[in-house]
Design a protein around this motif. Sequence first.
Motif, PDB file in Angstrom:
ATOM      1  N   GLY A  39       0.832  -1.191   0.000  1.00 25.14           N
ATOM      2  CA  GLY A  39       0.000   0.000   0.000  1.00 25.14           C
ATOM      3  C   GLY A  39       0.862   1.234   0.000  1.00 25.14           C
ATOM      4  N   PHE A  40       0.286   2.360   0.398  1.00 25.38           N
ATOM      5  CA  PHE A  40       1.010   3.622   0.407  1.00 25.38           C
ATOM      6  C   PHE A  40       1.754   3.856   1.715  1.00 25.38           C
ATOM      7  N   ASP A  41       1.488   3.042   2.709  1.00 21.08           N
ATOM      8  CA  ASP A  41       2.040   3.291   4.038  1.00 21.08           C
ATOM      9  C   ASP A  41       3.543   3.045   4.070  1.00 21.08           C
ATOM     10  N   MET A  42       4.253   3.875   4.817  1.00 15.07           N
ATOM     11  CA  MET A  42       5.700   3.724   4.986  1.00 15.07           C
ATOM     12  C   MET A  42       6.043   2.846   6.183  1.00 15.07           C
ATOM     13  N   PHE A  43       5.032   2.471   6.965  1.00 13.85           N
ATOM     14  CA  PHE A  43       5.290   1.749   8.203  1.00 13.85           C
ATOM     15  C   PHE A  43       4.919   0.274   8.044  1.00 13.85           C
ATOM     16  N   PRO A  44       5.541  -0.619   8.822  1.00  7.71           N
ATOM     17  CA  PRO A  44       5.197  -2.051   8.759  1.00  7.71           C
ATOM     18  C   PRO A  44       3.921  -2.394   9.516  1.00  7.71           C
ATOM     19  N   THR A  45       3.366  -1.428  10.244  1.00  9.07           N
ATOM     20  CA  THR A  45       2.128  -1.657  10.994  1.00  9.07           C
ATOM     21  C   THR A  45       0.931  -1.644  10.057  1.00  9.07           C
ATOM     22  N   LEU A  46      -0.152  -2.305  10.490  1.00  6.86           N
ATOM     23  CA  LEU A  46      -1.379  -2.339   9.698  1.00  6.86           C
ATOM     24  C   LEU A  46      -2.152  -1.027   9.863  1.00  6.86           C
ATOM     25  N   LEU A  47      -2.554  -0.447   8.753  1.00  7.65           N
ATOM     26  CA  LEU A  47      -3.343   0.775   8.766  1.00  7.65           C
ATOM     27  C   LEU A  47      -4.821   0.406   8.726  1.00  7.65           C
ATOM     28  N   VAL A  48      -5.581   0.827   9.735  1.00  2.94           N
ATOM     29  CA  VAL A  48      -6.993   0.448   9.830  1.00  2.94           C
ATOM     30  C   VAL A  48      -7.833   1.662  10.193  1.00  2.94           C
ATOM     31  N   THR A  49      -9.144   1.504  10.023  1.00  6.30           N
ATOM     32  CA  THR A  49     -10.075   2.567  10.400  1.00  6.30           C
ATOM     33  C   THR A  49     -10.435   2.438  11.879  1.00  6.30           C
ATOM     34  N   ASP A  50     -11.116   3.445  12.379  1.00  8.98           N
ATOM     35  CA  ASP A  50     -11.614   3.401  13.757  1.00  8.98           C
ATOM     36  C   ASP A  50     -12.655   2.283  13.888  1.00  8.98           C
TER      37      ASP A  50
END
Length: 652
Positions: A333-344
């Motif tokens: 995806g576009f994220d630079m971090f290894p963590t999962l990006l999620v919604t609230d």
Amino acid sequence: MSVGTSEAVLQVLSGAVSRPLRGNLYLTSSDLRFPSKFHIKSGKRRASKHMQFFKHSSTVKSQCQIGSYWNKGLGGGFYGKAAVDRLMLLSCKCQQAESASEITADQKNGAWFVDSAKTLNLNGTVDMPNILEFEDLQQAKEEGLTSNGATDSETTNFRKVSVDPIEDEAWNLLRDSVVYYCGCPVGTIAANDPTSSNMLNYDQVFIRDFIPSGIAFLLKGEYDIVRNFILHTLQLQSWEKTMDCYSPGQGLMPASFKVRTVPLDDDESATEEVLDPDFGEAAIGRVAPVDSGLWWIILLRAYGKCSGDLSVQERIDVQTGIKMILRLCLADGFDMFPTLLVTDGSCMIDRRMGIHGHPLEIQALFYSALLCAREMLAPDDGSNDLIRALNNRLVALSFHIREYYWLDLRKLNEIYRYKTEEYSYDAVNKFNIYPDQIPPWLVEWVPNKGGYLIGNLQPAHMDFRFFSLGNLWSVVSGLATRDQSHAILDLIEAKWADLVADMPLKISYPALEGQEWQIITGSDPKNTPWSYHNAGSWPTLLWQFTVACIKMNRPEMAAKAIEVAEKRLSRDKWPEYYDTKKGKFIGKQSRLFQTWSIAGYLVAKLLLANPTAADCLITDEDSELVNAFSCMISANPRRKRGKKNLKQPYLV
């Protein structure tokens, strides 16, 4: 085996069987269906959205049963009064084929398919004397054999009521919450509150809510309900899921499902049972459950560890399900971090609480699920790239969480002195955190001895709240280092009056209040300060706390928390959560007889009585991960950019 049967089996193995074929429940791939006695139809809901259902036809009215069950007969029981023979026969033969030690994983699947073909009498070529008859099962039952090789007398002794009346009550309530589908237990409803007139979705089987129930049954040696749950939810994974003409990625597990009894289209006098999953399309806020698939993988590993039955995780369809979840989580995806990006609202905190981004709870479950999946994935050409990506993510994720989420007095002082607006590859304040973000309560709250992992980290934002589940599961999974794990428990011990008080355990601390509550929650009337997800006290967290304490060899802390909970849980009718700073009041909208409050207490008691059983949930780093992490620390993480070294075992 005749030529006709061999061809039919090859068709099954190759996926070439046409849709009308009805196979065994324990043969579940996307192209297989239940045995004729429990046959299933694919269909579409009459409403605008399309959804596939499991269907069980009956010429009389069929009811979804919720109530007590008992282990009886071969296969461990759980079956309805009139529908034991066929399903029990196939389950028995499946276990026999898959338990043969001399058969390899691939041969196990093949042997089981052959057994199933014989049972189903494909092409009419199988001789009936070769099939185990129901009378044989009855004879085995009369001889006192059980699925675990124990006698009926041993099973009866094992299931005798304990001397603790609270535990007895809890077990009775847990069994009363069991949901049956086609005569088999498939889960437990969220709450069985007789005082509530509006059940909303509390009468459904939630993936995350069933986890403590499943662990409790596993620790009691009652494996069938967990196996059924794993396989049925796996089937639901591939169901069509759409909201406003948009479908999420493959691999998403439902938040919950409900067993419904509906009339047949062509016969109003007959009914059928259907499994109706909710992937978030009907949920409050319409949020997809990110944690469901992660919990499913964790429970699958626990089932294999407790039961010794590795045949489930070795099945082709289960391996495929694991891979689908991993591919969904590991997608670029576009994220630079290894963590999962999620919604609230995508995890246990399923309402707006300002956890969107990279919440700790999701990262801890993600890390745990990656370790569990790596342990269970069968090595083959199709999984090598996935395992490589999994290893890369494990190293990067562990480094990121340990380095940037950790907070103690030393780290807090470092943040207090941060310089901002640093533009360079060697920046100390990588995320441009402004020191003024440090809330006044935090400076006085963090003890001299102890620390914790913050709730969230994003550019220019650190969520300094303490989230119990994320921290506890970081200890259990090994995401936190050993020193950090002890420090987390040290903090809980030092802040016992805040985090445990009159009822363990605060889901978060402190509460959002005033204008902050209005802005972040949208003035949510359910998440008022010190209530529900906004720093309410949740008894179900007892079991995660107990596992963490056992892993760090500090069971006395768990015993102390259980002693606090026992004073009120039964008397208060097992509420979902408690309100106020100290957890004095039953939650204003709390359901009574909440199943995971009951199951969480039982798991905590069972684990304290047998601490070694916690191994089915605990994961530790292997030497490769430790070495890779050490290399990242010794080599400056702010290393120069350049081409990746393809010879490195881990790419970060």
